[in-house]
Enzyme design. Structure first.
Site, PDB file in Angstrom:
ATOM      1  N   HIS A  82      -0.955   3.958  -4.074  1.00 28.17           N
ATOM      2  CA  HIS A  82      -1.694   2.766  -3.640  1.00 28.17           C
ATOM      3  C   HIS A  82      -2.859   3.183  -2.745  1.00 28.17           C
ATOM      4  CE1 HIS A  82      -2.565  -1.073  -1.670  1.00 28.17           C
ATOM      5  NE2 HIS A  82      -1.925  -1.652  -2.667  1.00 28.17           N
ATOM      6  N   GLU A  98      -6.601  -1.445  -9.254  1.00 28.72           N
ATOM      7  CA  GLU A  98      -6.842  -2.177  -8.015  1.00 28.72           C
ATOM      8  C   GLU A  98      -8.177  -1.748  -7.414  1.00 28.72           C
ATOM      9  OE1 GLU A  98      -3.012  -3.680  -5.824  1.00 28.72           O
ATOM     10  OE2 GLU A  98      -3.282  -1.553  -5.485  1.00 28.72           O
TER      11      GLU A  98
END
Length: 241
Positions: free
Chosen positions: A96, A165
Site C-alpha cells: 500500500h 490506487e
C-alpha cells in the site's frame, strides 16, 4: 474468468469492540448481495481473530494489512504468515502507498512479501499507483509498469489481486475519473501473463461514486478506505448497482 472483489481497508482504525459493533450493522445488509462478489475486510492485527470467529460461516472473508517475508526472527513489530494463518485470514494487503511512503517499503520488499503470502496460501492484494507529481509529469505508466515488473518477479498470478490506487486520490476526496481508472487498469492488465487477475480501483471510493466506477469494463472491484468504516456505507459500496 475474472472475479469481483470488494475489500475494505480499515487501516489503523477500530478496536475489537468497534469491529464487532460494525458487523452488527454490516452483515444484515448483505442478504441480497450477489453471490459472485467476494467481500473482504482488511483489518488491524488485533481484530483479526475476533473477526474471523464472528464471520465464520458468513460470506465475508478477513484480510490483514501486512506480512513479513520471514516466518520467524528478530523483526520487531512485524507479523509472519504462520501468525496470520492462525487468525483465520485469507487475504493480505501488500505494498500500500502508505507503507511505501511512511515505512520504507520498496518494490523489492513488496516482492518478498507477495511471495511469502502465497507460500502460506494467502491471496495478496498488491497495491500500485502514481503520485500527483508523477501523474503531472506524464509518468503514470512508467511508474506503475516498474512497480509491476519488479514486484511480480516469481509471483503466481493465479493467486493474486491487484489494486490500482492513484496516491493523489487516497483519502483526499479526489477520485480519479472512472474512465481514466478504467484506462490505467486496462494497461495494467496488458502487462500481466494472466489476464484474468482481479484488478480493483482504490482511491476515495464512496457510496455516491461506486456505481459509476464499477460500470467500467476493466474494473473488477474496489479497495475501499474511509468509506469502509461505517457498516451501512460499506454495505452500499458492496451492493453497488
Amino acid at each position: 474468468m475474472r472475479k469481483i472483489a470488494i475489500a475494505g481497508n480499515w487501516k489503523m482504525h477500530k478496536t475489537q469492540a468497534e469491529a464487532l459493533e460494525f458487523l452488527q450493522t454490516f452483515l444484515p445488509l448483505l442478504q441480497d448481495t450477489p453471490e459472485d462478489r467476494d467481500v473482504i475486510l482488511c483489518a488491524p492485527f488485533t481484530t483479526l481473530t475476533a473477526l474471523s470467529k464472528n464471520l465464520h460461516g458468513s460470506r465475508v472473508q478477513v484480510g490483514a494489512q501486512n506480512i513479513h517475508w520471514e516466518d520467524t526472527g528478530a523483526f520487531t513489530g512485524e507479523i509472519s504468515g504462520p501468525m496470520l494463518l492462525e487468525t483465520g485470514v485469507r487475504y493480505v494487503v501488500v505494498g500500500h502507498s502508505e507503507r511505501r511512503q511512511f515505512f520504507g517499503e520498496t518494490d523489492a520488499t513488496v516482492n518478498q512479501r507477495l511471495k511469502a503470502a502465497q507460500n502460506h496460501r494467502l491471496t495478496p492484494i498488491l497495491c500500485v499507483g502514481e503520485s500527483k507529481a508523477q501523474r503531472d509529469a506524464n509518468e503514470t505508466e512508467t511508474v506503475i509498469f516498474e512497480q509491476l515488473e519488479k514486484g511480480l518477479v516469481g509471483v503466481d498470478q493465479k493467486n493474486l489481486i491487484i489494486a490500482y490506487e492513484p496516491i493523489w486520490a487516497i483519502g483526499t476526496g479526489d477520485t480519479c475519473a472512472s474512465s481514466e481508472a478504467n484506462r490505467v487498469i486496462g494497461l495494467i492488465r496488458s502487462r500481466l501473463t494472466n489476464h484474468d487477475v482481479t484488478i480493483q480501483y482504490g482511491g476515495s471510493v464512496k457510496p455516491d461514486n461506486v456505481d459509476e466506477i464499477m460500470a467500467q469494463p476493466e474494473i473488477d472491484g474496489a479497495l475501499v478506505g474511509g468509506a469502509s468504516l461505517a457498516g451501512d456505507g460499506f454495505a452500499r459500496v458492496v451492493n453497488y448497482q
